[in-house]
Enzyme design. Sequence first.
Site, PDB file in Angstrom:
ATOM      1  N   ARG A   1      22.565  13.679  -9.374  1.00  0.00           N
ATOM      2  CA  ARG A   1      22.244  12.250  -9.210  1.00  0.00           C
ATOM      3  C   ARG A   1      22.140  11.570 -10.565  1.00  0.00           C
ATOM      4  O   ARG A   1      21.468  12.053 -11.479  1.00  0.00           O
ATOM      5  CB  ARG A   1      20.933  12.067  -8.444  1.00  0.00           C
ATOM      6  CG  ARG A   1      20.928  12.663  -7.044  1.00  0.00           C
ATOM      7  CD  ARG A   1      21.926  11.973  -6.129  1.00  0.00           C
ATOM      8  NE  ARG A   1      21.545  10.616  -5.817  1.00  0.00           N
ATOM      9  CZ  ARG A   1      20.876  10.280  -4.703  1.00  0.00           C
ATOM     10  NH1 ARG A   1      20.518  11.216  -3.825  1.00  0.00           N
ATOM     11  NH2 ARG A   1      20.577   9.031  -4.455  1.00  0.00           N
TER      12      ARG A   1
ATOM     13  N   HIS B   1      -6.696 -15.539  10.876  1.00  0.00           N
ATOM     14  CA  HIS B   1      -5.576 -14.628  10.649  1.00  0.00           C
ATOM     15  C   HIS B   1      -5.688 -13.336  11.453  1.00  0.00           C
ATOM     16  O   HIS B   1      -5.025 -12.351  11.134  1.00  0.00           O
ATOM     17  CB  HIS B   1      -5.458 -14.326   9.158  1.00  0.00           C
ATOM     18  CG  HIS B   1      -5.221 -15.541   8.321  1.00  0.00           C
ATOM     19  ND1 HIS B   1      -4.095 -16.332   8.464  1.00  0.00           N
ATOM     20  CD2 HIS B   1      -5.980 -16.121   7.351  1.00  0.00           C
ATOM     21  CE1 HIS B   1      -4.158 -17.341   7.598  1.00  0.00           C
ATOM     22  NE2 HIS B   1      -5.277 -17.234   6.925  1.00  0.00           N
TER      23      HIS B   1
ATOM     24  N   ARG C   1      -0.798 -13.247   5.218  1.00  0.00           N
ATOM     25  CA  ARG C   1       0.544 -13.633   4.788  1.00  0.00           C
ATOM     26  C   ARG C   1       1.615 -13.298   5.825  1.00  0.00           C
ATOM     27  O   ARG C   1       2.767 -13.661   5.674  1.00  0.00           O
ATOM     28  CB  ARG C   1       0.869 -12.969   3.449  1.00  0.00           C
ATOM     29  CG  ARG C   1      -0.139 -13.323   2.352  1.00  0.00           C
ATOM     30  CD  ARG C   1       0.282 -12.787   1.011  1.00  0.00           C
ATOM     31  NE  ARG C   1       1.424 -13.533   0.478  1.00  0.00           N
ATOM     32  CZ  ARG C   1       1.994 -13.276  -0.687  1.00  0.00           C
ATOM     33  NH1 ARG C   1       1.524 -12.290  -1.433  1.00  0.00           N
ATOM     34  NH2 ARG C   1       3.022 -13.980  -1.104  1.00  0.00           N
TER      35      ARG C   1
ATOM     36  N   PRO D   1       0.838  -1.196   0.000  1.00  0.00           N
ATOM     37  CA  PRO D   1       0.000   0.000   0.000  1.00  0.00           C
ATOM     38  C   PRO D   1       0.876   1.250   0.000  1.00  0.00           C
ATOM     39  O   PRO D   1       1.970   1.250   0.553  1.00  0.00           O
ATOM     40  CB  PRO D   1      -0.788  -0.132   1.309  1.00  0.00           C
ATOM     41  CG  PRO D   1       0.036  -1.026   2.171  1.00  0.00           C
ATOM     42  CD  PRO D   1       0.720  -1.971   1.235  1.00  0.00           C
ATOM     43  N   GLU D   2       0.395   2.291  -0.638  1.00  0.00           N
ATOM     44  CA  GLU D   2       1.163   3.522  -0.725  1.00  0.00           C
ATOM     45  C   GLU D   2       0.635   4.545   0.287  1.00  0.00           C
ATOM     46  O   GLU D   2      -0.336   4.292   1.000  1.00  0.00           O
ATOM     47  CB  GLU D   2       1.124   4.053  -2.157  1.00  0.00           C
ATOM     48  CG  GLU D   2       1.738   3.060  -3.143  1.00  0.00           C
ATOM     49  CD  GLU D   2       1.945   3.643  -4.539  1.00  0.00           C
ATOM     50  OE1 GLU D   2       2.033   4.888  -4.674  1.00  0.00           O
ATOM     51  OE2 GLU D   2       2.025   2.856  -5.505  1.00  0.00           O
TER      52      GLU D   2
END
Length: 359
Positions: A238, A176, A195, A78-79
Site C-alpha cells: 500500500r 433537541h 445538530r 466520537p471514536e
Amino acid sequence: MNADRHHIVHDVVLVRHTGEDAVDHAGLLGLGHVLEPEMGRAGIAFGHWPLPSGGTRPSYRSLGRRDNAAFTHRTDMPELPEVETVRRGLLPAMEGRTILAAETRRPDLRFPFPYAMAERLTGARVLALRRRSKYILADLSTGETLLIHLGMSGRMLVSGAMPGAFHHEHTAPAKHDHVVLDMEGGARVTFNDARRFGAMDLMATAGAETHWLLRDIGPEPLGNAFNEDYLVGRLNGRAMPIKAALLDQKIVAGLGNIYVCEVLHRSGVDPRRKAGQISAERIAGLVPIIREVLGEAIEAGGSSLRDYRQADGELGYFQHTFRVYDREAAPCPTPGCAGTVTRIVQSGRSTFFCPRCQR
C-alpha cells in the site's frame, strides 16, 4: 449530587481543531455535513420517506434541487472507546427489556427515519445491545435491529429507574430530544442531537452486516479476525501513509485520529511513512498496541471529548494521559528521547508525533 449529570450517558461537545477529523466511514461522509446551514434557513423542509433497506443510501436535496451529499466538510466524531462506553452505559436500561412506547419527535436526523419507526419499536424487546465500529446496534425480538450513530453532537440520555444506580422523574422532552424510548422497568432513553448529524435506522437482523453503512467495514480491532497476518496482508504494497491506512474503516473498524496518533507513537512508527514500505514485523507489532491503547481508553471510560460523561456522571480521564495527541511542543514522553511533539496536517487532520523517535 447533580441529577442532571447522572442521566447523561454520552455528551459530545467538540473542542478540538476546527475543520478536522472527517467521518471515517465513507457512507456517512457522503451524506453531506453542510446540511446545517440549510437546516437553519427559513422555508427549508425535508421529506419523510422510507429509508432503502440495505442497498442504496439516501440523499437529501434542498428546495433548490442541489444535492447536499456532494458538499462535505470535516468534523470531529466520537471514536470506538466513546461509543463502546455509551453502549455499556445503556445496557442496564435497555438489554433484556421491552420498549413500552417509542416516540419520534421529528421525521429525520441526518437522513429520514425509516417508515413507521416508532410503531415498529413499540412492544419490541431488546435482545442484545452490541457495537459494530462506531455504531450501536440493538437486536430486537421482532427480527429487526435498531442502528444508532451518534454523529457530531448526539447524546443518549437515561432518566428514571436504573438498576443499582439512581432514580429521578422524567422531565418534559427538550428541544433537541428527537427520539424517546420508554423502557420496561421505568427507564427512559432519549436520543438528543442539537445538530442532527446523528442517525437511526431499522433493518432485518439477519442481514444487518449487509446494510449500506456496515457492509464495507473492516474487522473489529479487538476481535479475533483482526490479527497480525491480516494486517500485514492488507497493508502489503500500500502506497498510502500508515496513518491514513489505519484510519481506513475498510481495513480496520472504529479507529479515529486520536487513537491512531497514540498507537503510532507507542510503536515508534512515523505517521508519514508509506504503509507498504514498513517491515512486516513492525506492521504486525501494531496489532497488540492498537488493542492496548483502545483497551486503556475503554477502561478509562472513553475520552476523546473533554466534557464526555459516563453513565455515572464521571468525566472520562484517558484524555489526560495522551502521550502526543494535542501536545504540540511538549517534550516527547518516550524514555531517553530528547525530541519534541510536533503537529502536522495529513489529509486535513492534525497529526501529533515525535520526528526524533518515530521512524
